[in-house]
Design an enzyme around this catalytic site. Structure first.
Site, PDB file in Angstrom:
ATOM      1  N   LYS A 178      39.290  28.638  24.190  1.00  0.00           N
ATOM      2  CA  LYS A 178      39.923  27.894  25.294  1.00  0.00           C
ATOM      3  C   LYS A 178      40.800  26.767  24.742  1.00  0.00           C
ATOM      4  O   LYS A 178      41.411  26.014  25.479  1.00  0.00           O
ATOM      5  CB  LYS A 178      38.858  27.291  26.208  1.00  0.00           C
ATOM      6  CG  LYS A 178      37.970  28.331  26.908  1.00  0.00           C
ATOM      7  CD  LYS A 178      37.000  27.628  27.834  1.00  0.00           C
ATOM      8  CE  LYS A 178      35.825  28.474  28.245  1.00  0.00           C
ATOM      9  NZ  LYS A 178      36.135  29.551  29.179  1.00  0.00           N
ATOM     10  N   GLN A 188      35.129  23.010  29.011  1.00  0.00           N
ATOM     11  CA  GLN A 188      36.363  22.702  29.751  1.00  0.00           C
ATOM     12  C   GLN A 188      36.898  21.307  29.434  1.00  0.00           C
ATOM     13  O   GLN A 188      37.876  20.869  30.039  1.00  0.00           O
ATOM     14  CB  GLN A 188      36.134  22.837  31.268  1.00  0.00           C
ATOM     15  CG  GLN A 188      35.749  24.231  31.709  1.00  0.00           C
ATOM     16  CD  GLN A 188      36.849  25.272  31.468  1.00  0.00           C
ATOM     17  OE1 GLN A 188      37.984  24.958  31.140  1.00  0.00           O
ATOM     18  NE2 GLN A 188      36.486  26.538  31.618  1.00  0.00           N
ATOM     19  N   HIS A 220      28.028  25.955  34.819  1.00  0.00           N
ATOM     20  CA  HIS A 220      28.371  27.347  34.538  1.00  0.00           C
ATOM     21  C   HIS A 220      27.053  28.082  34.250  1.00  0.00           C
ATOM     22  O   HIS A 220      26.105  27.471  33.747  1.00  0.00           O
ATOM     23  CB  HIS A 220      29.274  27.357  33.302  1.00  0.00           C
ATOM     24  CG  HIS A 220      29.858  28.679  32.939  1.00  0.00           C
ATOM     25  ND1 HIS A 220      29.145  29.641  32.262  1.00  0.00           N
ATOM     26  CD2 HIS A 220      31.087  29.201  33.139  1.00  0.00           C
ATOM     27  CE1 HIS A 220      29.919  30.699  32.068  1.00  0.00           C
ATOM     28  NE2 HIS A 220      31.114  30.455  32.589  1.00  0.00           N
ATOM     29  N   ASP A 254      27.944  20.380  27.724  1.00  0.00           N
ATOM     30  CA  ASP A 254      28.753  21.591  27.713  1.00  0.00           C
ATOM     31  C   ASP A 254      30.219  21.152  27.822  1.00  0.00           C
ATOM     32  O   ASP A 254      30.699  20.812  28.897  1.00  0.00           O
ATOM     33  CB  ASP A 254      28.333  22.481  28.892  1.00  0.00           C
ATOM     34  CG  ASP A 254      29.259  23.673  29.083  1.00  0.00           C
ATOM     35  OD1 ASP A 254      30.282  23.768  28.366  1.00  0.00           O
ATOM     36  OD2 ASP A 254      28.973  24.502  29.971  1.00  0.00           O
ATOM     37  N   CYS A 276      31.386  32.257  37.476  1.00  0.00           N
ATOM     38  CA  CYS A 276      30.090  32.080  36.793  1.00  0.00           C
ATOM     39  C   CYS A 276      29.433  30.772  37.207  1.00  0.00           C
ATOM     40  O   CYS A 276      28.843  30.065  36.363  1.00  0.00           O
ATOM     41  CB  CYS A 276      30.239  32.136  35.275  1.00  0.00           C
ATOM     42  SG  CYS A 276      31.039  33.617  34.693  1.00  0.00           S
TER      43      CYS A 276
END
Ligand code: C6P
Length: 405
Positions: free
Chosen positions: A224, A201, A121, A198, A364
């Protein structure tokens, strides 16, 4: 009872209609919806205990501080961190990655390398571009191969004694690929590089244990994860956080200040300058309690079944191109696709007219779009409240798009 049957009554927004149709919300990877429990915890806080934290000795100040710090304990437990000092509250994944890139960036020397991947991302690309700039350091990326996996040979080649940081997405927000982060972290450690994961997700969907993972840093976004916007989680392994010089200053991150110097506060407050997102931390604690009650194994099983349904249904439609791994066992809760040569924005607008919310565009992740040879994709993404018949409704609507062409 299926997870969506259990959870849907808790999500007031799912009762609304969009364009005359019941809402089908398939954009949870951009931001999940919030259960009543989260909304009520934040309202209760504002109605009864709001004050600033760590500053005031009055009752409200103490109540607010206790609630805020208790949220940190929730996060420690949820992520499997060894201690609460390893949990820093930021403003989101993007903010956490910038904080790390700013702080680590100051230590980079000419010739040092930062290794990312082609599926990152922009939030895990741009901060590192900024960090290497003007320092004579170099940013490198592991290419994507096959259905959307990291090129393991290239990773071995690109990881050298010059690598200072390896920054990788746990789960791609487009391909859904679950990267082998445990191996990546171990390889980074072998060459003395810091590992930054990261988890934007991954944290909403997979059971996590950062201590077992062994990474130096792990970042994610509560909005999220059924929680509120405006707050982020940065996990830092104690020794890694201790070695990091804060790059952002202000109130509360200090112990003592003179005009020309200061002594930093203890962990984790050293990295939390200014008034933190207190109500958001309280909402996050409620979201974590909600997810823990469901059980993260059940959450990921539910979403894997939806991903399997979506992959099967969408791949069966002629002229639909599906991106990313086809095996739901190694994929997060997102399915990206395109319909013939229909622009993804047009496809999303037509789906919205039927009450179906999907994301469309480059997500993104422009370097990844370039690799895939497309300007963008449509993306459906799932959460605990997503029902199998919503995936079926998406597939029916996508088939209809073809006949409109
Ligand atoms: N991806 C998506 O629709 P923030 O915006 O700071 O909460 O999260 C940034 C971010 C970082 N890494 C990954 C892998 C992400 O997916 C995201 C957010 C959303 O895919 C919004 S662009």
């Amino acid at each position: 009872m299926r997870l969506d049957e259990l959870t849907r009554p808790d999500f007031p927004i799912l009762e609304r209609r969009v364009n005359g149709q019941p809402l089908v919300y398939l954009d949870s990877a951009a931001s999940s919806q919030k259960p009543r429990q989260v909304i009520e915890a934040m309202t209760r806080y504002y109605e009864t205990s709001h004050s600033n934290v760590h500053r005031s000795i009055h009752t409200l100040g103490e109540e607010a501080t206790e609630l805020y710090e208790s949220a940190r304990d929730h996060v420690q437990r949820f992520l499997g961190a060894a201690s609460r000092e390893e949990i820093v509250f930021t403003r989101g994944t993007t903010d956490g990655l910038n904080l790390l890139a700013e702080a680590i960036g100051r230590t980079l020397r000419p010739g040092d390398e930062v290794l990312i991947t082609e599926m990152e991302h922009h939030s895990n690309i741009i901060p590192w571009q900024m960090a290497v700039r003007d320092r004579g350091a170099v940013l490198k990326a592991v290419p994507v191969v096959g259905e959307g996996f990291l090129d393991v040979e290239a990773f071995s080649r690109l990881l050298t004694a010059r690598t200072r940081v390896v920054a990788v997405a746990h789960v791609s927000n487009v391909l859904g690929t679950i990267n082998p982060v445990r191996q990546i972290v171990a390889r980074a450690r072998d060459v003395g590089a810091l590992s930054v994961i990261d988890g934007a997700q991954a944290a909403p969907h997979l059971p996590l244990d950062v201590s077992q993972l062994g990474c130096d840093f792990y970042v994610c976004s509560p909005h999220k994860m059924l929680g509120p916007t405006g707050i982020g989680i940065l996990y830092g392994r104690r020794a890694a956080l201790d070695a990091l010089e804060p790059a952002r200053g202000g109130g509360e991150m200090i112990k003592e200040v003179w005009i020309d110097r200061a002594r930093w506060n203890d962990l984790p407050w050293r990295f939390e300058p200014g008034t933190p997102p207190v109500a958001e931390a309280i909402g996050l604690a409620a979201a974590i309690e909600y997810l823990e009650k469901l059980g993260m194994h059940q959450v990921s099983e539910h979403e894997r079944a939806l991903t399997r349904d979506a992959l099967d249904a969408l791949s069966a439609i002629p002229d639909v191109t599906v991106y990313g791994p086809r095996d739901p066992e190694i994929k997060g809760a997102v399915v990206a696709f395109n319909v013939a040569d229909l622009h993804p924005h047009d496809a999303a607008a037509l789906l919205d007219a039927e009450g179906i919310a999907v994301r469309a565009g480059h997500h993104c992740a422009q370097p990844l779009m370039r690799h895939l040879g497309t300007v963008g994709t449509v993306r459906a993404s799932f959460s605990v409240y997503t029902a199998p018949d919503e995936v079926a409704r998406l597939a029916r609507a996508v088939s209809g798009l073809k006949s409109m062409l």
